[in-house]
Design an enzyme around this catalytic site. Structure first.
Site, short mmCIF file in Angstrom:
data_model
loop_
_atom_site.label_atom_id
_atom_site.label_comp_id
_atom_site.label_asym_id
_atom_site.label_seq_id
_atom_site.Cartn_x
_atom_site.Cartn_y
_atom_site.Cartn_z
N CYS A 333 63.01 22.11 -7.08
CA CYS A 333 63.20 22.38 -7.58
C CYS A 333 64.72 22.20 -8.92
O CYS A 333 65.05 21.91 -10.09
CB CYS A 333 64.22 24.11 -7.60
N ARG A 362 59.56 17.58 5.19
CA ARG A 362 60.99 18.76 5.68
C ARG A 362 60.25 18.31 6.92
O ARG A 362 59.78 18.52 7.35
CB ARG A 362 60.67 20.26 5.77
N GLN A 380 53.63 22.07 -2.51
CA GLN A 380 53.21 22.91 -3.75
C GLN A 380 52.95 23.05 -5.14
O GLN A 380 52.42 22.16 -5.57
CB GLN A 380 54.68 23.03 -3.04
N ASP A 382 54.06 24.36 -7.00
CA ASP A 382 55.49 24.30 -7.73
C ASP A 382 55.58 24.74 -8.85
O ASP A 382 55.37 24.07 -9.70
CB ASP A 382 56.69 23.49 -7.45
N HIS A 384 58.71 26.59 -11.87
CA HIS A 384 59.72 26.44 -12.71
C HIS A 384 59.96 27.85 -13.74
O HIS A 384 59.46 26.81 -15.11
CB HIS A 384 61.24 25.91 -12.00
N LYS A 464 63.54 37.04 -3.77
CA LYS A 464 62.29 37.14 -3.68
C LYS A 464 61.36 37.84 -3.76
O LYS A 464 61.84 39.02 -2.91
CB LYS A 464 62.36 35.59 -3.27
N HIS A 510 61.18 30.62 -9.56
CA HIS A 510 60.99 29.83 -8.71
C HIS A 510 59.88 30.46 -8.48
O HIS A 510 59.52 32.19 -7.74
CB HIS A 510 61.38 29.64 -8.33
#
Length: 641
Positions: A333, A362, A380, A382, A384, A464, A510
């Site tokens: 992000c 991670r 991911q 991902d 945005h 979320k 997100h």
């Protein structure tokens, strides 16, 4: 003289204070027997709790979610009681409810064996049959410390010493066992007959590797024998579907100690990965997303500004060079905001949708790693969305439809919705949190979707919606998410020019649908037991010759199918056809084309499925049309039908 209002709106007046059990008995003896607890004015309480004012009351039984939670919590205490009776030297620590069950941690000098678990389970059954009453009492903090010190329960005493001195604590007693607990609990042990102890594992006291190693006994508990049996059957089925075993059997991937939590994809596994990625790339493009790519290693200052360093610092891989500290990105992000920040943005560009198949790392604890489901390096899907506040609800509604269609293409039709609200540790104003939570709730309501709130489970920067899918054996997997973020764009100086020529801070949404590619592929492998739908199968068709005389025909057929875009392979080994069919079946290949002299002369092929269905002779054009249709419909219109 309390008046009790029940969930159906009916009321019952009493001339004296009454317990939850008393009210249940007034309604009927069957309910009194089934009552485990009550919810008084929204608060979950013991069945013995006395009500002396006008109140709203819901009787909790084993049919309710709260009731099942109480059964599991109380069964953890039952297990601790059995352990203390059998092994008096064991010290009890904590025993919470977890998904589908419970655990309790014990400090004991000897290692619990499977035979010990059998003995503990047997004693638990005896205690449950005795229907021992469970009662609540209260002590001051110092009285509770003295009580557990006197029992030589050092861990319990340590827990209590960390509680403020002015606190009053509750204890629950059942026969010869007393435990510190907020409660509530079931009225007696007779409600706890359907359980099974599953395994023993190591666990550090308070999760700190510098502390003593304890023994954690896991168990499962259910409201009925039927429910327990169903759960154990699901576990047995899940074991057969374990993605680690299937991944090895089908040669999809492997993991090794030199790169813990990082996947080595083999050709067939990587084929599945690429199919999923190309599918998501095409679907996102249809939805107006623009794909980007951002760096893997970014200066720590960006993570400090975004808030991730404070929240996730211990989980980040870092490296120092030239007197600067960098982090391998744990998420995408902040980097997407940097792309948004390049150039002057106008309100006419909004909503601006960025997507990235972002590679993240991670530093998960080694004990938490699990095949490709829980890893340290993952990618991911991902995305945005940068938008104005007025566009939030439309964007969320559009995303929900998008997510639904993606899940359906992968074969998942049941989705569970949860709205996770502000956590204790968070950034941003209360006003922004109010607006964000309201926007997500309204988006769900506008879709007439049933959803559940998860208080305190939101991300540190915003609430979320969590989208969970249910697989073919009833397991729930949380994959998708939609998060409303009023905070990060401002922290990272993102602005756009509105219709009045003034600078405004965009809202950042997100979103992800499949989440981690690695985990999602693991879910697919387990859901289908490796029998991937044709469009996902790494090997879609295998051509099998009966004798060497059919080799040339098989090679031409392979080229014809390959030119049409199918993943096809010829097995021309000098082996018996039965062996070839068996190996293709074990390899979960969707279709086998068996070629003998008859097929070479007629130009038609004998089609067989991996489930041993014989589809009979089929000409090549019909075969290609059927396979094409099955791929295009994501398996909804299979060749065999």
């Amino acid at each position: 003289m309390p008046t009790i209002t029940l969930p159906d709106g009916s009321q019952r007046a009493f001339g004296h204070a009454v317990s939850v059990t008393d009210v249940a008995a007034d309604i009927g003896p069957g309910l009194a027997k089934a009552a485990l607890a009550g919810r008084v004015n929204g608060e979950l309480v013991d069945a013995a709790c006395v009500i002396d004012n006008d109140s709203q009351l819901e009787i909790v039984t084993s049919r309710d979610e709260d009731g099942l939670h109480l059964i599991r919590h109380s069964t953890a205490h039952l297990m601790a009681q059995a352990v203390k009776q059998l092994y008096p030297g064991a010290q009890v620590t904590i025993g919470p409810v977890i998904e589908d069950g419970f655990y309790y941690d014990f400090a004991y000098e000897k290692t619990f064996t499977p035979e010990d678990l059998d003995a503990i389970s047997e004693r638990m059954t005896e205690l449950a049959r005795q229907a021992i009453p469970i009662s609540r009492s209260e002590l001051s903090r110092n009285e509770a410390v003295a009580f557990f010190d006197n029992l030589s329960e050092d861990y319990k005493a340590e827990i209590i010493r960390d509680i403020p001195e002015q606190e009053t604590l509750s204890l629950y007693e059942q026969g010869d066992f007393t435990d510190l607990c907020r409660g509530p609990h079931v009225p007696n042990t007779g409600h706890l007959g359907h359980f099974k102890l599953m395994k023993v594992a190591g666990a550090y006291w308070r999760g700190d590797s510098d502390n003593a190693m304890l023994q954690r006994i896991y168990g499962t508990a259910w409201a009925s024998k039927k429910d327990l049996k169903g759960h154990l059957n699901r576990l047995e089925e899940a074991a057969k579907r374990d993605h680690r075993k299937i991944g090895k059997d089908l040669d999809l991937f492997h993991l090794q100690e030199e790169a813990p939590g990082m996947v080595f994809w083999h050709p067939d596994g990587w084929t599945i990965y690429q199919v999923v990625e190309q599918y998501m790339r095409g679907r996102q493009k249809e939805q107006g997303y623009r794909e980007i790519r951002t760096p893997q290693v970014v200066d720590m200052s960006l993570w400090e500004r975004s808030g991730h360093a404070d929240k996730f610092g211990d989980d980040m891989f870092t490296v120092k060079t030239e007197d600067r500290e960098f982090a391998v990105k744990p998420m995408n992000c902040p980097c997407h905001v940097q792309v948004f920040n390049q150039g002057l943005r106008s309100y006419r560009e909004l909503p601006l949708r960025f997507a990235e198949f972002g590679s993240c790392h991670r530093n998960e604890l080694s004990g938490a790693l699990h095949g490709i489901m829980r890893v340290r390096a993952f990618v991911q899907d991902d995305g945005h969305i940068f938008c104005a506040e007025s566009q939030i609800q439309d964007e969320c509604a559009t995303f929900i439809d998008f997510l639904h269609s993606v899940y359906e293409d992968f074969g998942f039709t049941e989705v569970i919705y949860r709205l996770s609200t502000r956590p204790e540790k968070r950034v941003g104003s209360e006003e922004s949190w109010d607006k964000a939570e309201k926007a997500l709730a309204e988006a769900l309501d506008a879709k007439q979707i049933e959803w559940k709130e998860l208080p305190g489970e939101g991300a540190f920067y915003g609430p979320k919606i969590e989208f969970s899918l249910k697989d073919c054996i009833g397991r729930v997997w949380q994959c998708g998410t939609m998060q409303v973020d009023f905070s990060m764009p401002g922290r990272l100086d993102a602005t756009y020019v509105d219709a009045n020529g003034e600078r405004q801070t965009p809202v950042m949404l997100h979103r992800a649908i499949i989440g981690s590619f690695e985990r999602f592929i693991g879910i697919l492998v387990e859901n289908y037991e490796g029998k991937m739908p044709l469009w996902l199968a790494p090997n879609q068709v295998r051509i099998l010759n009966i004798t060497n005389k059919q080799q040339e025909f098989c090679k031409k057929l392979e080229k014809t199918l390959s030119d049409q875009g199918f993943r096809v392979h010829c097995d021309l080994r000098n082996e018996k056809i039965g062996l070839k069919i068996r190996e293709a079946t074990l390899g979960r290949v969707p279709y086998m084309l068996v070629i003998g002299d008859k097929e070479t002369h007629s130009g038609k092929v004998a089609v067989r499925t991996r489930d041993a269905k014989e589809l009979g002779p089929m000409d090549i054009d019909t075969l290609i049309a059927g396979l094409t249709r099955e791929v295009a419909t994501y398996g909804r219109d299979p060749l065999e039908e």
